[in-house]
Design a protein around this motif. Structure first.
Motif, PDB file in Angstrom:
ATOM      1  N   ARG A  15       7.294  11.789  -4.009  1.00 46.57           N
ATOM      2  CA  ARG A  15       6.218  11.864  -3.017  1.00 46.57           C
ATOM      3  C   ARG A  15       5.272  13.021  -3.309  1.00 46.57           C
ATOM      4  NH1 ARG A  15       9.594  11.355   2.380  1.00 46.57           N
ATOM      5  NH2 ARG A  15       9.404  13.538   1.993  1.00 46.57           N
ATOM      6  N   THR A  32       6.314   8.059  -6.310  1.00 46.62           N
ATOM      7  CA  THR A  32       6.638   7.651  -4.950  1.00 46.62           C
ATOM      8  C   THR A  32       8.093   7.979  -4.630  1.00 46.62           C
ATOM      9  OG1 THR A  32       7.306   5.418  -5.592  1.00 46.62           O
ATOM     10  CG2 THR A  32       4.958   5.759  -5.088  1.00 46.62           C
ATOM     11  N   ILE A  55      -1.044  13.806   0.560  1.00 48.03           N
ATOM     12  CA  ILE A  55       0.277  13.351   0.975  1.00 48.03           C
ATOM     13  C   ILE A  55       0.508  11.944   0.432  1.00 48.03           C
ATOM     14  CG2 ILE A  55       1.726  12.757   2.958  1.00 48.03           C
ATOM     15  CD1 ILE A  55       0.115  14.905   4.522  1.00 48.03           C
ATOM     16  N   HIS A  57       2.529   8.550   0.576  1.00 44.10           N
ATOM     17  CA  HIS A  57       3.334   7.771   1.520  1.00 44.10           C
ATOM     18  C   HIS A  57       3.302   6.328   1.054  1.00 44.10           C
ATOM     19  CE1 HIS A  57      -0.622   6.895   3.423  1.00 44.10           C
ATOM     20  NE2 HIS A  57      -0.849   8.142   3.076  1.00 44.10           N
ATOM     21  N   GLY A  58       4.488   5.765   0.849  1.00 47.81           N
ATOM     22  CA  GLY A  58       4.558   4.431   0.260  1.00 47.81           C
ATOM     23  C   GLY A  58       3.885   4.464  -1.104  1.00 47.81           C
ATOM     24  N   THR A  62      -3.087  10.210   0.774  1.00 44.24           N
ATOM     25  CA  THR A  62      -4.097  10.618   1.736  1.00 44.24           C
ATOM     26  C   THR A  62      -4.797  11.864   1.212  1.00 44.24           C
ATOM     27  OG1 THR A  62      -2.842   9.723   3.585  1.00 44.24           O
ATOM     28  CG2 THR A  62      -4.500  11.380   4.113  1.00 44.24           C
TER      29      THR A  62
END
Length: 109
Positions: A15, A32, A55, A57-58, A62
Motif C-alpha cells: 500500500r 497494493t 494513499i 487503496h485497492g 489518492t
C-alpha cells in the motif's frame, strides 16, 4: 519491449510506492495490499501533486494534495474527477520489479 529492472518487490511497501526517474519523467511504482504492482506517471494532472506520496487503496491511489483518485490499472480519474495519468508496463519475476518506461500508455477514454 525494453525492460529496466528497478529493484525488489520488497523495496516497495505494501500500500505504498517508490519513485523512478526516467528520460520520460518521474514514475511512481505502487504495490497494493495483495502484492500487485503498477506504474504510473508520478504527477496528478490537477495540480501536479506527487501521486507516489498518496494513499494506496485497492488498485487506486489518492493524490495527497486535493484527494483526486486514480485507477492504478488504467490511469483514469475515478468518481467525479476528470483526467488521467499515463500507465507504464510493469512486471515482477522472481521478486524483481521491471518497468518499460518507453511504452507509456494513455488511459482508455
Amino acid at each position: 519491449m525494453d525492460w529496466i529492472a528497478i529493484g525488489s518487490i520488497a523495496d516497495i511497501p505494501q500500500r505504498g510506492a517508490r519513485c523512478v526517474n526516467t528520460p520520460q519523467g518521474r514514475i511512481g511504482v505502487f504495490r497494493t495490499a495483495d502484492d500487485r504492482v503498477f506504474a504510473i506517471e508520478d504527477h496528478c494532472p490537477h495540480k501536479g501533486g506527487p501521486l507516489s506520496q498518496g494513499i494506496v487503496h485497492g488498485a487506486s491511489v489518492t493524490c495527497p494534495l486535493h484527494n483526486w483518485v486514480f485507477s492504478l490499472e488504467t490511469g483514469a480519474a475515478l468518481g467525479a474527477d476528470e483526467g488521467f495519468v499515463k500507465t507504464i508496463p510493469v512486471k515482477v519475476e522472481d521478486g524483481c520489479v521491471s518497468i518499460a518506461p518507453g511504452k507509456m500508455l494513455l488511459a482508455a477514454e
